[in-house]
Scaffold this active site. Structure first.
Site, short mmCIF file in Angstrom:
data_model
loop_
_atom_site.label_atom_id
_atom_site.label_comp_id
_atom_site.label_asym_id
_atom_site.label_seq_id
_atom_site.Cartn_x
_atom_site.Cartn_y
_atom_site.Cartn_z
N CYS A 130 37.99 41.16 52.32
CA CYS A 130 36.69 41.54 51.78
C CYS A 130 35.62 41.26 52.82
O CYS A 130 35.54 40.15 53.35
CB CYS A 130 36.41 40.77 50.50
SG CYS A 130 34.77 41.11 49.81
N CYS B 48 33.25 38.28 51.43
CA CYS B 48 33.66 36.90 51.21
C CYS B 48 34.93 36.47 51.93
O CYS B 48 35.31 35.31 51.86
CB CYS B 48 33.80 36.62 49.71
SG CYS B 48 35.25 37.37 48.93
N CYS C 48 36.41 43.24 44.43
CA CYS C 48 36.93 41.97 44.93
C CYS C 48 36.86 40.98 43.78
O CYS C 48 35.80 40.81 43.17
CB CYS C 48 36.10 41.49 46.11
SG CYS C 48 36.53 39.82 46.65
N CYS D 176 42.01 53.60 47.08
CA CYS D 176 41.17 54.34 48.01
C CYS D 176 39.92 53.49 48.27
O CYS D 176 39.01 53.44 47.44
CB CYS D 176 40.82 55.69 47.40
SG CYS D 176 39.98 56.82 48.50
#
Length: 180
Positions: free
Chosen positions: A97, A100, A146, A169
């Site tokens: 991510c 984070c 996330c 995707c």
């Protein structure tokens, strides 16, 4: 500079202790918010086994993310097809991510979908991604988030390859890459 210098070292992630879950959550938020963009920040769990999440204000996110990252991750935008830096990334490693550092996808699950966005048939761990129903623009889709910071990653569809039949995707700007 996208992030501040790494404030906390995360070498104790695999150890168990009787630390206060609130202090652990605060430490996790501080470390994930200040990590360099190419650093995996392992998942941490509270005493009940629940993934510790990160909550920030819009102002805090704007300070940490680029304008494009903020638009996609926090405002649920989409980058234009075939413009992202991860679309043609064929190196071995982990996609994390961009907000984070949570490890989300392995390069071994990446495939060429022809859609113009990086596509994966499965996340590293199902609990690392969340889903929300998305009916925007007259479509019925499953948004992928996330699980730690709630950042918008993209959408998942049921037209992917075996073994899962899924196509995650993702927006390139939502992902950073850590080469193996």
């Amino acid at each position: 500079m996208k992030y501040l210098i790494f404030a906390l070292t995360i070498f104790s992630c695999g150890t168990t202790n009787s630390a206060d879950p609130v202090k652990t959550a605060v430490s996790q938020q501080a470390s994930a918010a200040t990590m360099p963009s190419d650093t995996i920040v392992p998942a941490q769990y509270d005493a009940n086994g629940k993934l510790i999440t990160i909550t920030k204000t819009d102002a805090e996110w704007k300070k940490l993310l680029t304008e494009q990252e903020y638009y996609v991750l926090r405002q649920k935008g989409t980058e234009r097809a075939f413009t992202g830096d991860q679309v043609n990334n064929h190196e071995k490693g982990i996609f994390i991510c961009a907000a984070c550092g949570l490890p989300l996808f392995s390069s071994t699950a990446k495939f060429e979908s022809g859609t113009g966005w990086p596509s994966f048939f499965e996340p590293l761990k199902p609990e690392y991604v969340g889903k929300n129903k998305d009916t925007s623009y007259g479509m019925d889709r499953d948004e992928v988030l996330c699980a730690r910071c709630g950042g918008h990653l993209g959408h998942v569809f049921d037209d992917g390859p075996r073994p899962t039949g899924l196509r995650y995707c993702m927006n390139s700007v939502s992902l950073d890459f850590v080469k193996q």
